[in-house]
Write a protein that holds these residues in place. Structure first.
Motif, PDB file in Angstrom:
ATOM      1  N   ALA A   1       0.377  -1.024 -10.422  1.00  0.00           N
ATOM      2  CA  ALA A   1       0.106  -0.129  -9.063  1.00  0.00           C
ATOM      3  C   ALA A   1      -1.392   0.560  -9.467  1.00  0.00           C
ATOM      4  O   ALA A   1      -2.167   0.273  -8.297  1.00  0.00           O
ATOM      5  N   HIS A   2      -1.582   0.581 -10.555  1.00  0.00           N
ATOM      6  CA  HIS A   2      -3.048   1.121 -10.894  1.00  0.00           C
ATOM      7  C   HIS A   2      -4.055   0.253 -10.426  1.00  0.00           C
ATOM      8  O   HIS A   2      -5.126   0.227  -9.779  1.00  0.00           O
ATOM      9  N   ARG A   3      -3.823  -1.119 -11.035  1.00  0.00           N
ATOM     10  CA  ARG A   3      -4.791  -2.228 -10.561  1.00  0.00           C
ATOM     11  C   ARG A   3      -4.808  -2.468  -9.107  1.00  0.00           C
ATOM     12  O   ARG A   3      -5.836  -2.825  -8.649  1.00  0.00           O
ATOM     13  N   ILE A   4      -3.720  -2.370  -8.551  1.00  0.00           N
ATOM     14  CA  ILE A   4      -3.785  -2.646  -7.138  1.00  0.00           C
ATOM     15  C   ILE A   4      -4.630  -1.626  -6.262  1.00  0.00           C
ATOM     16  O   ILE A   4      -5.196  -1.795  -5.607  1.00  0.00           O
ATOM     17  N   ALA A   5      -4.347  -0.499  -6.662  1.00  0.00           N
ATOM     18  CA  ALA A   5      -5.153   0.758  -6.096  1.00  0.00           C
ATOM     19  C   ALA A   5      -6.455   0.595  -6.507  1.00  0.00           C
ATOM     20  O   ALA A   5      -7.311   0.862  -5.567  1.00  0.00           O
TER      21      ALA A   5
ATOM     22  N   ARG B   1       0.701  -1.028  -0.048  1.00  0.00           N
ATOM     23  CA  ARG B   1       0.002  -0.029  -0.249  1.00  0.00           C
ATOM     24  C   ARG B   1       0.787   1.239   0.033  1.00  0.00           C
ATOM     25  O   ARG B   1       0.645   2.152  -0.918  1.00  0.00           O
ATOM     26  N   VAL B   2       1.870   1.284   0.790  1.00  0.00           N
ATOM     27  CA  VAL B   2       2.766   2.555   0.903  1.00  0.00           C
ATOM     28  C   VAL B   2       3.498   2.574  -0.446  1.00  0.00           C
ATOM     29  O   VAL B   2       3.525   3.721  -0.944  1.00  0.00           O
ATOM     30  N   ASN B   3       4.091   1.622  -0.934  1.00  0.00           N
ATOM     31  CA  ASN B   3       4.866   1.800  -2.283  1.00  0.00           C
ATOM     32  C   ASN B   3       3.863   1.832  -3.294  1.00  0.00           C
ATOM     33  O   ASN B   3       4.324   2.831  -4.348  1.00  0.00           O
ATOM     34  N   VAL B   4       2.730   1.340  -3.386  1.00  0.00           N
ATOM     35  CA  VAL B   4       1.763   1.840  -4.571  1.00  0.00           C
ATOM     36  C   VAL B   4       1.414   3.409  -4.391  1.00  0.00           C
ATOM     37  O   VAL B   4       1.296   3.886  -5.547  1.00  0.00           O
ATOM     38  N   ASN B   5       1.063   3.681  -3.250  1.00  0.00           N
ATOM     39  CA  ASN B   5       0.519   5.001  -3.128  1.00  0.00           C
ATOM     40  C   ASN B   5       1.774   6.067  -3.689  1.00  0.00           C
ATOM     41  O   ASN B   5       1.287   6.988  -4.158  1.00  0.00           O
ATOM     42  N   ARG B   6       2.982   5.487  -2.907  1.00  0.00           N
ATOM     43  CA  ARG B   6       4.117   6.483  -3.377  1.00  0.00           C
ATOM     44  C   ARG B   6       4.118   6.438  -4.860  1.00  0.00           C
ATOM     45  O   ARG B   6       4.700   7.548  -5.615  1.00  0.00           O
ATOM     46  N   LEU B   7       4.413   5.501  -5.509  1.00  0.00           N
ATOM     47  CA  LEU B   7       4.578   5.280  -7.043  1.00  0.00           C
ATOM     48  C   LEU B   7       3.492   6.203  -7.718  1.00  0.00           C
ATOM     49  O   LEU B   7       3.735   6.923  -8.707  1.00  0.00           O
ATOM     50  N   LEU B   8       2.061   5.763  -7.387  1.00  0.00           N
ATOM     51  CA  LEU B   8       1.046   6.559  -8.185  1.00  0.00           C
ATOM     52  C   LEU B   8       1.290   8.008  -7.837  1.00  0.00           C
ATOM     53  O   LEU B   8       0.969   9.003  -8.712  1.00  0.00           O
ATOM     54  N   TYR B   9       1.465   8.499  -6.625  1.00  0.00           N
ATOM     55  CA  TYR B   9       1.491  10.067  -6.439  1.00  0.00           C
ATOM     56  C   TYR B   9       2.831  10.498  -7.211  1.00  0.00           C
ATOM     57  O   TYR B   9       2.538  11.688  -7.916  1.00  0.00           O
TER      58      TYR B   9
END
Length: 174
Positions: free
Chosen positions: A124-128, A63-71
């Motif tokens: 990351a988009h799919r996970i989010a 969650r932390v890494n996905v949010n960071r990458l998407l940001y």
């Protein structure tokens, strides 16, 4: 003999015949396939095998890494894409039009990583969007790793073929 001639003789500037290039290529793909979206793959395996706290750790880290990458993607994605396109174009022109071997080697290292990065942003988009818990998350990360490893195998094969061609070509000319 001048000091810079000694250094350049010691450090072979031809990339594809240099052992350090091949070590860097191996380390690059080893690290890339181990860290999937910033999550170490041993954590993914441990979460799949035992669940519980390991699964919670995996979900939190993902969650932390996905949010960071998407940001980063949303804030400066266009700038990054433009800069990457510029660098790839520069490497292609310098390497394959002007024949600079260092640019060819840098392209062989950099281009497949762009493909892996694009695949990571897509995942990351799919996970989010919903694949962010439990077995679905584990499966998504395993598929991303398999895709990364497939890209890595193809990249290493093509790089080694191009490197052998370059070494034979320079050996004939030199």
């Amino acid at each position: 003999m001048q000091w810079y001639e000694t250094i350049f003789e010691l450090i072979d500037m031809r990339s594809f015949s240099n052992l350090w290039f091949w070590i860097m290529l191996a380390v690059q793909w080893s690290m890339t396939s181990h860290w999937v979206l910033g999550v170490p793959f041993d954590l993914v395996l441990r979460a799949r095998r035992s669940g519980g706290q390991a699964l919670e750790d995996l979900e939190a880290m993902a969650r932390v890494n996905v949010n960071r990458l998407l940001y980063i993607t949303h804030v400066s994605g266009l700038w990054i894409a433009g800069f990457v396109a510029f660098i790839l174009t520069l490497l292609v022109v310098l390497g394959f039009y002007y024949g600079i071997e260092f640019a060819q080697a840098a392209f062989c290292l950099f281009c497949p990583m762009v493909v892996v990065s694009t695949l990571s942003v897509r995942s990351a988009h799919r996970i989010a969007d919903g694949d962010h818990r439990g077995e679905v998350l584990v499966r998504r990360l395993v598929h991303l790793r398999m895709g990364t490893q497939l890209i890595g195998m193809i990249a290493i094969l093509l790089t080694s073929l191009w490197g052998m061609y370059q070494n034979m070509h320079i050996g004939v000319l030199g």
